[in-house]
Design a protein around this motif. Structure first.
Motif, PDB file in Angstrom:
ATOM      1  N   GLN A   3       0.827  -1.215   0.000  1.00 49.25           N
ATOM      2  CA  GLN A   3       0.000   0.000   0.000  1.00 49.25           C
ATOM      3  C   GLN A   3       0.860   1.264   0.000  1.00 49.25           C
ATOM      4  O   GLN A   3       0.575   2.219  -0.727  1.00 49.25           O
ATOM      5  CB  GLN A   3      -0.933   0.005   1.213  1.00 49.25           C
ATOM      6  CG  GLN A   3      -1.861   1.232   1.237  1.00 49.25           C
ATOM      7  CD  GLN A   3      -2.835   1.185   2.394  1.00 49.25           C
ATOM      8  OE1 GLN A   3      -2.909   0.205   3.115  1.00 49.25           O
ATOM      9  NE2 GLN A   3      -3.587   2.248   2.547  1.00 49.25           N
ATOM     10  N   TRP A   4       1.948   1.238   0.801  1.00 50.83           N
ATOM     11  CA  TRP A   4       2.785   2.444   0.849  1.00 50.83           C
ATOM     12  C   TRP A   4       3.461   2.705  -0.485  1.00 50.83           C
ATOM     13  O   TRP A   4       3.659   3.866  -0.888  1.00 50.83           O
ATOM     14  CB  TRP A   4       3.818   2.335   1.982  1.00 50.83           C
ATOM     15  CG  TRP A   4       4.905   1.314   1.744  1.00 50.83           C
ATOM     16  CD1 TRP A   4       4.916   0.026   2.132  1.00 50.83           C
ATOM     17  CD2 TRP A   4       6.138   1.551   1.049  1.00 50.83           C
ATOM     18  NE1 TRP A   4       6.071  -0.593   1.737  1.00 50.83           N
ATOM     19  CE2 TRP A   4       6.857   0.331   1.078  1.00 50.83           C
ATOM     20  CE3 TRP A   4       6.707   2.666   0.429  1.00 50.83           C
ATOM     21  CZ2 TRP A   4       8.105   0.199   0.482  1.00 50.83           C
ATOM     22  CZ3 TRP A   4       7.962   2.526  -0.146  1.00 50.83           C
ATOM     23  CH2 TRP A   4       8.642   1.302  -0.121  1.00 50.83           C
ATOM     24  N   SER A   6       2.159   1.943  -3.381  1.00 49.74           N
ATOM     25  CA  SER A   6       1.114   2.459  -4.260  1.00 49.74           C
ATOM     26  C   SER A   6       0.868   3.940  -4.006  1.00 49.74           C
ATOM     27  O   SER A   6       0.729   4.736  -4.937  1.00 49.74           O
ATOM     28  CB  SER A   6      -0.180   1.666  -4.033  1.00 49.74           C
ATOM     29  OG  SER A   6      -1.232   2.191  -4.813  1.00 49.74           O
ATOM     30  N   GLU A   7       0.836   4.316  -2.705  1.00 48.80           N
ATOM     31  CA  GLU A   7       0.622   5.724  -2.367  1.00 48.80           C
ATOM     32  C   GLU A   7       1.797   6.577  -2.822  1.00 48.80           C
ATOM     33  O   GLU A   7       1.613   7.693  -3.329  1.00 48.80           O
ATOM     34  CB  GLU A   7       0.421   5.859  -0.858  1.00 48.80           C
ATOM     35  CG  GLU A   7      -0.884   5.226  -0.358  1.00 48.80           C
ATOM     36  CD  GLU A   7      -1.003   5.274   1.148  1.00 48.80           C
ATOM     37  OE1 GLU A   7      -0.007   5.688   1.802  1.00 48.80           O
ATOM     38  OE2 GLU A   7      -2.070   4.917   1.684  1.00 48.80           O
ATOM     39  N   GLN A  11       1.651   9.734  -5.507  1.00 49.15           N
ATOM     40  CA  GLN A  11       2.153  11.067  -5.187  1.00 49.15           C
ATOM     41  C   GLN A  11       3.231  11.498  -6.189  1.00 49.15           C
ATOM     42  O   GLN A  11       3.269  12.652  -6.617  1.00 49.15           O
ATOM     43  CB  GLN A  11       2.714  11.086  -3.766  1.00 49.15           C
ATOM     44  CG  GLN A  11       1.652  10.898  -2.677  1.00 49.15           C
ATOM     45  CD  GLN A  11       2.271  10.793  -1.300  1.00 49.15           C
ATOM     46  OE1 GLN A  11       3.452  11.101  -1.127  1.00 49.15           O
ATOM     47  NE2 GLN A  11       1.488  10.350  -0.333  1.00 49.15           N
TER      48      GLN A  11
END
Length: 345
Positions: A3-4, A6-7, A11
């Motif tokens: 998830q990190w 992907s974030e 960004q």
């Protein structure tokens, strides 16, 4: 992909996709093995920043520059002060800025005017505008801490006579001491009680040789100017149990008036805290005060101030002195008087 990750990817793409403007550029750095990340946004100057941010900033900056040019007519204003004034004037309409500049020019040209703030003859300026809106700015523009304004009203202190013999003989209960106009009371008091709130002073029970003074929720400069207050053997202060009340007490002492407080400690606060409030009469939250030592407070008072400033406090922010029965305060005043007489014997 975690998830990190992907974030982070989202960004990164958002930064690369933003539409740059002239004078604003994105610099990147390469992360091994071959991953490029945004590193910093470089803005060349104020105009580029304004264009990039948009909104009402172009108008505000343009307005500020015009007003900065106007302030050059006042040589006492240095660069830092000019910047601060421009920021303070940002929400002002042009007509009011013009009024401020004309008022400043008038004071610069009339240093020995001898007028009150309401008498200054500047066209378009209301009688209360200078006191309520422009006084400090005019002072900064012309570089003077004192504009030579005459007090519009002589300082006054409202008194309540508490001596039973004086009252039984038909003496007046209420009086006003006006500084500079014969401020002598009907008798020289042995006890002076300064009360933060008017009702408490006016309704206080009889005290032999006593005079109650309405503190009016302000500092002690006016009261401290009365010689007979200093000469009273017993000088007491009683105010609200909140940060402001304790700060006012400290102001009286800093003004040179040696007073002892009554009922302004943690024990009293704990006893009557159930009647406390967290909002004032205007429905705004009671100001909590700033943690730290307050010059002019004694240890027991400082202990209460620390409690009231504690962000973890779950009790009320204010216990008004009117919530404490006058009988309690009356008994404490008589106890202090008896103690003073005992020390003097």
């Amino acid at each position: 992909m975690a998830q990190w990750e992907s974030e982070l990817f989202a960004q990164r793409m958002a930064w690369f996709d933003f539409a740059p403007v002239p004078g604003v550029r994105l610099e990147t750095r390469r992360v091994p093995p071959a991953f490029e990340l945004p590193a910093r946004l470089v803005v060349d100057d104020v105009d580029a920043a304004v264009a990039f941010v948009g909104g009402d900033w172009p108008e505000r900056v343009a307005r500020g520059r015009v007003r900065a040019d106007l302030l050059t007519a006042f040589p006492a204003v240095d660069h830092a002060t000019r910047a601060a004034i421009i920021g303070q004037l940002d929400p002002w309409e042009d007509v009011e800025v013009d009024l401020l500049l004309r008022a400043a020019r008038w004071f610069a040209e009339h240093p020995d005017h001898g007028l009150t703030a309401r008498q200054v003859p500047v066209e378009g300026m209301g009688s209360k505008w200078l006191d309520q809106r422009g006084l400090s700015l005019v002072q900064r523009l012309i570089g003077l801490e004192d504009l030579g304004l005459r007090a519009s009203r002589p300082p006054r202190v409202h008194l309540t006579y508490l001596d039973p013999d004086h009252l039984a003989a038909g003496g007046r209960r209420f009086d006003v001491a006006t500084l500079g106009d014969g401020a002598e009371p009907a008798y020289r008091p042995g006890v002076v009680l300064i009360s933060e709130n008017r009702d408490t002073a006016q309704c206080f029970p009889e005290v032999p040789g006593g005079i109650a003074i309405e503190g009016s929720g302000a500092g002690g400069g006016t009261v401290a100017a009365l010689a007979w207050v200093h000469e009273a053997p017993v000088r007491l202060y009683w105010g609200d149990l909140d940060a402001a009340g304790l700060e006012i007490l400290a102001q009286f002492r800093r003004a040179g008036l040696d007073v002892d407080s009554i009922l302004m400690d943690v024990a009293t606060y704990r006893r009557w805290e159930r009647f406390g409030v967290d909002h004032g009469h205007d429905a705004k939250p009671v100001r909590a005060g700033s943690a730290g030592v307050v010059h002019g407070l004694r240890p027991a008072e400082q202990e209460l101030y620390d409690l009231l400033c504690d962000p973890a406090r779950t009790t009320h922010a204010r216990v008004e002195q009117e919530r404490i029965p006058l009988a309690e305060a009356h008994a404490e005043v008589l106890r202090r008087v008896a103690a003073a007489l005992g020390r003097g014997s």
